[in-house]
Design a protein around this motif. Structure first.
Motif, PDB file in Angstrom:
ATOM      1  N   LEU A 169     -38.345  -3.251  31.850  1.00  0.00           N
ATOM      2  CA  LEU A 169     -37.361  -2.174  31.812  1.00  0.00           C
ATOM      3  C   LEU A 169     -36.278  -2.370  32.857  1.00  0.00           C
ATOM      4  O   LEU A 169     -35.094  -2.089  32.610  1.00  0.00           O
ATOM      5  CB  LEU A 169     -38.046  -0.820  32.011  1.00  0.00           C
ATOM      6  CG  LEU A 169     -38.938  -0.351  30.853  1.00  0.00           C
ATOM      7  CD1 LEU A 169     -39.721   0.888  31.269  1.00  0.00           C
ATOM      8  CD2 LEU A 169     -38.116  -0.065  29.609  1.00  0.00           C
ATOM      9  N   THR A 189     -38.315   2.331  25.444  1.00  0.00           N
ATOM     10  CA  THR A 189     -39.525   2.486  26.242  1.00  0.00           C
ATOM     11  C   THR A 189     -40.311   1.187  26.236  1.00  0.00           C
ATOM     12  O   THR A 189     -40.217   0.382  25.310  1.00  0.00           O
ATOM     13  CB  THR A 189     -40.432   3.622  25.706  1.00  0.00           C
ATOM     14  OG1 THR A 189     -40.956   3.255  24.418  1.00  0.00           O
ATOM     15  CG2 THR A 189     -39.657   4.919  25.591  1.00  0.00           C
ATOM     16  N   ASP A 190     -41.087   1.001  27.283  1.00  0.00           N
ATOM     17  CA  ASP A 190     -41.945  -0.173  27.355  1.00  0.00           C
ATOM     18  C   ASP A 190     -43.043   0.086  28.375  1.00  0.00           C
ATOM     19  O   ASP A 190     -42.861   0.895  29.299  1.00  0.00           O
ATOM     20  CB  ASP A 190     -41.155  -1.425  27.748  1.00  0.00           C
ATOM     21  CG  ASP A 190     -41.864  -2.708  27.323  1.00  0.00           C
ATOM     22  OD1 ASP A 190     -41.651  -3.141  26.169  1.00  0.00           O
ATOM     23  OD2 ASP A 190     -42.654  -3.251  28.118  1.00  0.00           O
ATOM     24  N   LEU A 191     -44.150  -0.596  28.213  1.00  0.00           N
ATOM     25  CA  LEU A 191     -45.244  -0.488  29.173  1.00  0.00           C
ATOM     26  C   LEU A 191     -44.882  -1.163  30.489  1.00  0.00           C
ATOM     27  O   LEU A 191     -45.307  -0.742  31.560  1.00  0.00           O
ATOM     28  CB  LEU A 191     -46.498  -1.137  28.574  1.00  0.00           C
ATOM     29  CG  LEU A 191     -47.773  -1.130  29.410  1.00  0.00           C
ATOM     30  CD1 LEU A 191     -48.248   0.292  29.653  1.00  0.00           C
ATOM     31  CD2 LEU A 191     -48.863  -1.933  28.707  1.00  0.00           C
ATOM     32  N   SER A 192     -44.068  -2.194  30.414  1.00  0.00           N
ATOM     33  CA  SER A 192     -43.736  -3.013  31.588  1.00  0.00           C
ATOM     34  C   SER A 192     -42.532  -2.465  32.332  1.00  0.00           C
ATOM     35  O   SER A 192     -41.416  -2.447  31.796  1.00  0.00           O
ATOM     36  CB  SER A 192     -43.458  -4.454  31.156  1.00  0.00           C
ATOM     37  OG  SER A 192     -42.871  -5.188  32.210  1.00  0.00           O
ATOM     38  N   GLN A 193     -42.735  -2.056  33.575  1.00  0.00           N
ATOM     39  CA  GLN A 193     -41.622  -1.590  34.390  1.00  0.00           C
ATOM     40  C   GLN A 193     -40.682  -2.744  34.709  1.00  0.00           C
ATOM     41  O   GLN A 193     -39.461  -2.563  34.780  1.00  0.00           O
ATOM     42  CB  GLN A 193     -42.140  -0.957  35.687  1.00  0.00           C
ATOM     43  CG  GLN A 193     -41.057  -0.324  36.550  1.00  0.00           C
ATOM     44  CD  GLN A 193     -40.320   0.801  35.843  1.00  0.00           C
ATOM     45  OE1 GLN A 193     -40.925   1.619  35.135  1.00  0.00           O
ATOM     46  NE2 GLN A 193     -39.006   0.852  36.020  1.00  0.00           N
ATOM     47  N   ASN A 251     -46.606   4.154  27.733  1.00  0.00           N
ATOM     48  CA  ASN A 251     -47.748   3.497  27.110  1.00  0.00           C
ATOM     49  C   ASN A 251     -47.967   4.169  25.760  1.00  0.00           C
ATOM     50  O   ASN A 251     -48.187   5.381  25.693  1.00  0.00           O
ATOM     51  CB  ASN A 251     -48.986   3.653  28.002  1.00  0.00           C
ATOM     52  CG  ASN A 251     -50.170   2.842  27.511  1.00  0.00           C
ATOM     53  OD1 ASN A 251     -50.331   2.602  26.321  1.00  0.00           O
ATOM     54  ND2 ASN A 251     -51.024   2.428  28.442  1.00  0.00           N
ATOM     55  N   GLU A 310     -49.297  -5.880  32.639  1.00  0.00           N
ATOM     56  CA  GLU A 310     -47.895  -6.195  32.387  1.00  0.00           C
ATOM     57  C   GLU A 310     -47.726  -7.662  32.001  1.00  0.00           C
ATOM     58  O   GLU A 310     -46.999  -7.994  31.060  1.00  0.00           O
ATOM     59  CB  GLU A 310     -47.071  -5.880  33.633  1.00  0.00           C
ATOM     60  CG  GLU A 310     -45.571  -6.045  33.441  1.00  0.00           C
ATOM     61  CD  GLU A 310     -44.784  -5.418  34.569  1.00  0.00           C
ATOM     62  OE1 GLU A 310     -43.810  -6.051  35.029  1.00  0.00           O
ATOM     63  OE2 GLU A 310     -45.126  -4.299  34.997  1.00  0.00           O
ATOM     64  N   HIS A 357     -33.811   4.379  29.522  1.00  0.00           N
ATOM     65  CA  HIS A 357     -35.051   3.630  29.702  1.00  0.00           C
ATOM     66  C   HIS A 357     -36.157   4.547  30.223  1.00  0.00           C
ATOM     67  O   HIS A 357     -35.933   5.323  31.157  1.00  0.00           O
ATOM     68  CB  HIS A 357     -34.833   2.466  30.668  1.00  0.00           C
ATOM     69  CG  HIS A 357     -33.858   1.446  30.169  1.00  0.00           C
ATOM     70  ND1 HIS A 357     -32.488   1.562  30.336  1.00  0.00           N
ATOM     71  CD2 HIS A 357     -34.059   0.282  29.477  1.00  0.00           C
ATOM     72  CE1 HIS A 357     -31.884   0.529  29.774  1.00  0.00           C
ATOM     73  NE2 HIS A 357     -32.806  -0.268  29.263  1.00  0.00           N
ATOM     74  N   ARG A 358     -37.331   4.411  29.630  1.00  0.00           N
ATOM     75  CA  ARG A 358     -38.494   5.183  30.065  1.00  0.00           C
ATOM     76  C   ARG A 358     -39.731   4.300  30.002  1.00  0.00           C
ATOM     77  O   ARG A 358     -39.955   3.618  28.998  1.00  0.00           O
ATOM     78  CB  ARG A 358     -38.713   6.392  29.140  1.00  0.00           C
ATOM     79  CG  ARG A 358     -37.578   7.392  29.104  1.00  0.00           C
ATOM     80  CD  ARG A 358     -37.635   8.355  30.268  1.00  0.00           C
ATOM     81  NE  ARG A 358     -38.823   9.186  30.206  1.00  0.00           N
ATOM     82  CZ  ARG A 358     -38.878  10.332  29.518  1.00  0.00           C
ATOM     83  NH1 ARG A 358     -37.832  10.757  28.821  1.00  0.00           N
ATOM     84  NH2 ARG A 358     -39.989  11.060  29.531  1.00  0.00           N
ATOM     85  N   GLN A 359     -40.530   4.304  31.055  1.00  0.00           N
ATOM     86  CA  GLN A 359     -41.801   3.587  30.995  1.00  0.00           C
ATOM     87  C   GLN A 359     -42.783   4.420  30.182  1.00  0.00           C
ATOM     88  O   GLN A 359     -42.930   5.627  30.397  1.00  0.00           O
ATOM     89  CB  GLN A 359     -42.359   3.343  32.395  1.00  0.00           C
ATOM     90  CG  GLN A 359     -43.596   2.447  32.398  1.00  0.00           C
ATOM     91  CD  GLN A 359     -44.058   2.090  33.801  1.00  0.00           C
ATOM     92  OE1 GLN A 359     -43.826   2.841  34.733  1.00  0.00           O
ATOM     93  NE2 GLN A 359     -44.710   0.949  33.949  1.00  0.00           N
ATOM     94  N   ASP A 408     -52.334  -3.255  37.271  1.00  0.00           N
ATOM     95  CA  ASP A 408     -51.108  -2.976  36.510  1.00  0.00           C
ATOM     96  C   ASP A 408     -50.337  -4.259  36.238  1.00  0.00           C
ATOM     97  O   ASP A 408     -49.767  -4.448  35.154  1.00  0.00           O
ATOM     98  CB  ASP A 408     -50.224  -1.987  37.270  1.00  0.00           C
ATOM     99  CG  ASP A 408     -50.798  -0.579  37.302  1.00  0.00           C
ATOM    100  OD1 ASP A 408     -51.732  -0.313  36.523  1.00  0.00           O
ATOM    101  OD2 ASP A 408     -50.308   0.235  38.099  1.00  0.00           O
TER     102      ASP A 408
END
Length: 292
Positions: A145, A138-142, A194, A64, A190-192, A60
């Motif tokens: 975020l 939203t983003d793939l990267s926690q 993909n 990221e 904010h939401r993680q 992961d």
């Protein structure tokens, strides 16, 4: 092409859609070598072997590290001019009865884009009095975020694209950093996420910002994402892409707006099939909204 490069390219494409082009191979060394050393590994070969061994946390972190892209406040300026001068006036007229606007930043990164939109809306003042505004980032990267949620930026970051009057109006100093005011942060959720996965639970939006993301995808992935965006946008809503991105040759679901580069709307025929009503109730999974 080394075996390690082949593996990383395959893994990134499968898990993030990121199609690692040959000219981007330098990113492997610049982004993954520091990660390997943090993990106590001597180099990229050992990192890849650890990934193959099934280290989910490390895998992961690799995704990221490779998919974090540059962002800054009011990037490219023109899209935000279109937002202020074209999109918002139309939305204010079309949504006058329900007095609610939903916006999705589909690659919110570290927050500069969604907060630029939030500040733009704050600048509209009385025109949005009593309206409910929802901005979903939203983003793939926690990690990206988390930075966005905190709203803390360095002097260098706030100097990139942010007008000084907005810095003084919407930020407060926090030591050597600047923190965006709580009322602006409250406008952004904010939401993680993909983009390769189902995002229907987010509901339907009046505007989708997805800038400088599709350029990293292959043709089929671009088409797939664009067609699914059509399911997540109001019949009279807007899609904003990056300056180097287009829908041409990918899908006929969207049409460009005349003399408004990078702004798209649904084709009328397609809109009728995608939406039976101009206003669709947002999914219950996302309910918090901020008033202006």
């Amino acid at each position: 092409m080394t075996p390690e490069y082949k593996y990383l390219r395959m893994y990134l494409k499968e898990h993030s859609g990121f199609d690692l082009a040959a000219e981007k191979r330098y990113l492997i060394e610049s982004r993954l070598l520091p990660l390997a050393r943090q993990a106590g590994l001597p180099g990229i070969s050992e990192l890849v072997q650890k990934m193959k061994d099934g280290s989910r946390v490390l895998n992961d972190r690799v995704v990221e590290a490779m998919t974090i892209n540059e962002t800054f406040f009011f990037r490219d300026k023109t899209p935000f001019d279109h937002f202020r001068d074209l999109i918002m006036p139309q939305m204010l007229r079309a949504r006058a009865n329900r007095r609610r606007i939903r916006i999705w930043c589909a690659a919110g990164s570290t927050g500069q884009e969604p907060y630029s939109l939030a500040m733009s809306m704050k600048e509209m003042g009385a025109a949005l009095a009593g309206w409910r505004i929802e901005i979903i980032a939203t983003d793939l990267s926690q990690g990206a975020l988390e930075k966005s949620k905190a709203g803390l930026y360095s002097q260098f970051e706030v100097q990139r694209g942010l007008p000084i009057q907005m810095l003084l109006k919407y930020f407060k100093q926090a030591g050597e950093l600047w923190q965006i005011n709580a009322d602006i942060r409250a406008m952004v959720q904010h939401r993680q996420l993909n983009l390769l996965h189902d995002f229907s639970e987010l509901g339907v939006f009046d505007l989708i910002f997805c800038r400088n993301v599709l350029i990293y995808f292959d043709q089929q992935t671009k088409t797939n994402v664009l067609n699914r965006f059509a399911q997540a946008i109001e019949a009279d809503g807007f899609l904003m892409l990056g300056a180097a991105e287009t829908v041409f040759g990918l899908t006929n679901v969207f049409k460009p707006m005349a003399e408004r580069r990078s702004v798209y709307q649904l084709n009328e025929v397609r809109a009728a099939s995608v939406r039976t009503s101009a206003f669709v109730t947002p999914a219950p999974a996302v309910t918090a909204m901020a008033g202006i």
